[in-house]
Scaffold this active site. Structure first.
Site, PDB file in Angstrom:
ATOM      1  N   SER D  45      12.668  -9.954  -3.078  1.00  0.00           N
ATOM      2  CA  SER D  45      13.524 -10.964  -3.682  1.00  0.00           C
ATOM      3  C   SER D  45      14.137 -11.762  -2.546  1.00  0.00           C
ATOM      4  CB  SER D  45      14.603 -10.335  -4.561  1.00  0.00           C
ATOM      5  OG  SER D  45      15.171 -11.332  -5.383  1.00  0.00           O
ATOM      6  N   GLU D  46      14.082 -13.077  -2.654  1.00  0.00           N
ATOM      7  CA  GLU D  46      14.316 -13.915  -1.479  1.00  0.00           C
ATOM      8  C   GLU D  46      15.768 -13.936  -1.010  1.00  0.00           C
ATOM      9  OE1 GLU D  46      13.006 -14.938  -4.358  1.00  0.00           O
ATOM     10  OE2 GLU D  46      13.758 -16.901  -4.962  1.00  0.00           O
ATOM     11  N   ASN D  47      16.693 -13.388  -1.806  1.00  0.00           N
ATOM     12  CA  ASN D  47      18.054 -13.298  -1.272  1.00  0.00           C
ATOM     13  C   ASN D  47      18.153 -12.230  -0.183  1.00  0.00           C
ATOM     14  OD1 ASN D  47      17.592 -11.590  -3.567  1.00  0.00           O
ATOM     15  ND2 ASN D  47      19.767 -11.074  -3.584  1.00  0.00           N
TER      16      ASN D  47
END
Lengths: 232, 217, 232, 217
Positions: D45-47
């Site tokens: 997840s790109e966070n």
């Protein structure tokens, strides 16, 4: 997800003559001793090695130099060994010296899909020859290109079969950056642990950057400059 | 005239409380021995540590804890360890308050040459080019003249440059000088050294204004 | 070396109208709640805020928006709140939307003395308008500039008086990057610990990047999308 | 015809053992529910997390552990956490094996539009532009037509682009198609859907060669 290979011999499978390698470490600190030994044993030649230093005569990359397996070194500081000096001065060895911070940033950029960036380091010096100069914030900068490698070989303290790595002390240095920049990244670790043993918050190199991992043996971890103080 | 320790001692007086400092190999390293009382500074080593402490006691050396000179070190309480990219982010991003390094030559415009002598084995620039290109506050620590008695403070560097217009201050065995648009501005004389001695040993433009005090070390 | 200040009010000393701030966090996760409250209380206006998101109506940066303290937002994803939408559509609020990865990299670059870099993100879109395009490795890239701020305000889990920080879970997000890029960086932490308690190998933000630190109070840590599964 | 879960199920069959996968919001998120037996993949997840697990059990939500959709999540054994710059280094550096995202429009040259409708409130592109500009393997998961029955598979996008010539495959409620230099190449029909149905719902160039099998879901 299991990236474990049996040993250094298995790990370097696919490394061929004339390839470009990145090798982690600063001086003799945090170098992939097992893989270097395996490269010597397999006598792969014509290598271009990207590594901050080039080892000493009888340890680290010096071992590959002794057997003339290296065609070109891309480093920031070299020549702690006589064989290196001889090969460089005789023209047998091609040497590309680049500022240490640019080397670190170029590896990181290579692993990050950033093909080029501007840095002030080297402006006005021979490092800037042939490079684009541009001024930002009233200061001159030069354009540096990302570095990548066919294989990156790094050394970590602990790792798991997902390829997650933790480094110890200043043995971290270039290792996490080069781990990002290898088309295939090999990690040798002092200790293989079970997934979950490494706290996700403390992992230095997420496993996605590592394709092969193994627990190394017989680490010498030689000290280059043993400096101590006396108890008074 | 100062010896190497004297130069280090004099530069140590420039330190300010709370500063982050990067010390090069040679004379600069000695500065850590002369931190003024009541002042707390943190030393950075560009291979990847902040809060570098003194050498370890014998038997406590750790191969995984070295400085940029490849010497075994210790970590102070509150130290942090990081990769080389983060280390040079500190340097390039001007988070370091003071950088002290040695030099072969310094020009009176702030140019510095300290990494390469043509015809001799070249070991590389290491982190020096990043340091001089970025640091806002660079002091050069060196002897005023080379082994052949020639001035190392020049009108123009003759050796390949490490960086341009970057040095702010030079402390030698003879003098303390700021680098100004018009050249080396003499600030202090070493004990027992005359202005004339300094002028004779300086090839670059030397600005002497008013009375030049003898330094207190 | 002691960077501790008493509280958020003391920490934001020197932040003035029309300044540019970076604020860490992703959504409502890892946001500097105490400092945001202090900025609201002090009613500093005309702010340019660099933050991945803009909070919700009654929490996070939404609190500053409610009081019209923000002149411009530089973000990758906004509009989880009605007041933001109203101000943006009415033209009261200037909004600069940039790709999330470019935002992260531009903050990191700003803190690292890299004034500009090439990235493929946004090529061929309106994000690329007016930006230099250059091809590397057969692929088009655009030149993006570094971001810095007068003040960066970050939230960490633990910290010490040297300014060393550790984050917890995905509350890390933009915080370490923005910590690097502030001319002055303020860190609020859930727990202040003694120097030495944080393992040097596990510190995420070395203290050099932080100028002021304090232990925050009354963290709400609101969850934006509470998703759960049922025990079967 | 497939429903949203059917689309997710079909895309899940593309997963290969050992892959790192980034799933966008909406239909792509559902794919995690249909990972084929015997296959192990890791979700990014790109966070800033790799090894994202399912939603937490009630009462075990952690405000400090969310995904890019701001949903509470869990971390699998072997997960790692990192800052957003490292996260996008994984994405931009092409370390992610598969990216699946939704779209408003896809053109038959691989252009994608999924972030902005002029005249409407614009929420921003989040990480979508980085993802589509970098990923080598992008599958779009979406309905074949919009709510007004208009084709979302176009000769040319009409909405502002998110990225150009980047989509490799499209899976809709009607069909599976590869994007080729000559347009959408029809690979599979959804159960009960004819080639004609697909042709009627596709505005962009559709290549139909030979017999088009019905997909197995």
């Amino acid at each position: 997800m299991n990236k474990i290979v049996a040993n250094a011999q298995a790990a370097i499978e696919g490394i061929e003559d004339e390839m470009t390698l990145m090798l982690g470490g600063f001086g003799l600190c945090g170098i992939p001793e097992n893989c270097i030994a395996a490269l010597v044993e397999k006598n792969i030649t014509g290598l271009t090695c990207i590594s901050n230093n080039a080892g000493v005569d009888d340890f680290g990359l010096g071992l590959l130099l002794q057997k003339r397996q290296i065609k070109k070194m891309i480093s920031s500081y070299v020549g702690e060994n006589d064989e290196f000096e001889r090969q460089m001065l005789s023209g047998e060895l091609d040497v590309d010296l680049i500022p240490q911070g640019s080397l670190a940033a170029r590896c990181q950029a290579g692993g990050s899909g950033i093909p080029a960036f501007f840095t002030p380091a080297g402006y006005g010096t021979e490092v800037a020859h042939g490079k684009e100069v541009r001024w930002f914030n009233g200061k001159p900068h030069i354009l540096e290109m990302a570095l990548t490698a066919d294989f990156a070989i790094v050394k970590a303290w602990k790792g798991d079969r997902f390829g997650n790595l933790m480094y110890k002390g200043t043995a971290r240095n270039f290792n996490p950056l080069m781990a990002m920049a290898g088309k295939i990244t090999i990690a040798e670790v002092e200790e293989l642990v079970e997934p979950g043993e490494l706290d996700p918050n403390h992992i230095h190199t997420p496993g996605i950057f590592v394709q092969r991992i193994f627990q190394g043996v017989d680490y010498e971890k030689r000290i280059e400059q043993r400096t101590v103080r006396t108890r008074s | 005239m100062l010896d190497k320790n004297g130069i280090a001692k004099r530069i140590a007086k420039e330190l300010q409380d709370g500063w982050y400092v990067n010390l090069g190999i040679g004379i600069p390293t000695l500065i850590a021995n002369y931190i003024p009382q009541g002042i707390s500074v943190e030393f950075q080593s560009e291979n990847g540590i902040l809060g570098m402490g003194p050498f370890p006691f014998e038997g406590e050396e750790d191969a995984d804890l070295i400085n940029a000179g490849k010497q075994t070190i210790t970590a102070m309480k509150g130290a942090s360890i990081f990769d080389s990219a983060t280390s040079f982010a500190m340097i390039r991003g001007q988070h370091i308050n003071l950088t002290v390094l040695g030099a072969m030559e310094v020009a009176d415009n702030g140019d510095i040459a300290n990494w390469k002598i043509p015809g001799r084995m070249v070991k590389g620039m290491g982190g020096a080019m990043d340091l001089v290109a970025s640091a806002e506050n660079i002091i050069v620590a060196m002897m005023h003249t080379n082994k052949r008695g020639q001035s190392k403070l020049l009108r123009q560097c003759t050796l390949p440059l490490t960086g341009t217009r970057c040095v702010k201050k030079v402390v030698t065995n003879l003098a303390v000088m700021d680098i100004t648009p018009n050249g080396f501005k003499l600030l202090e004389r070493a004990p027992g050294v005359s202005v004339e001695d300094i002028q004779n040993a300086t090839e670059g433009r030397l600005i002497v204004e008013g009375d030049i005090p003898e330094m207190e070390v």
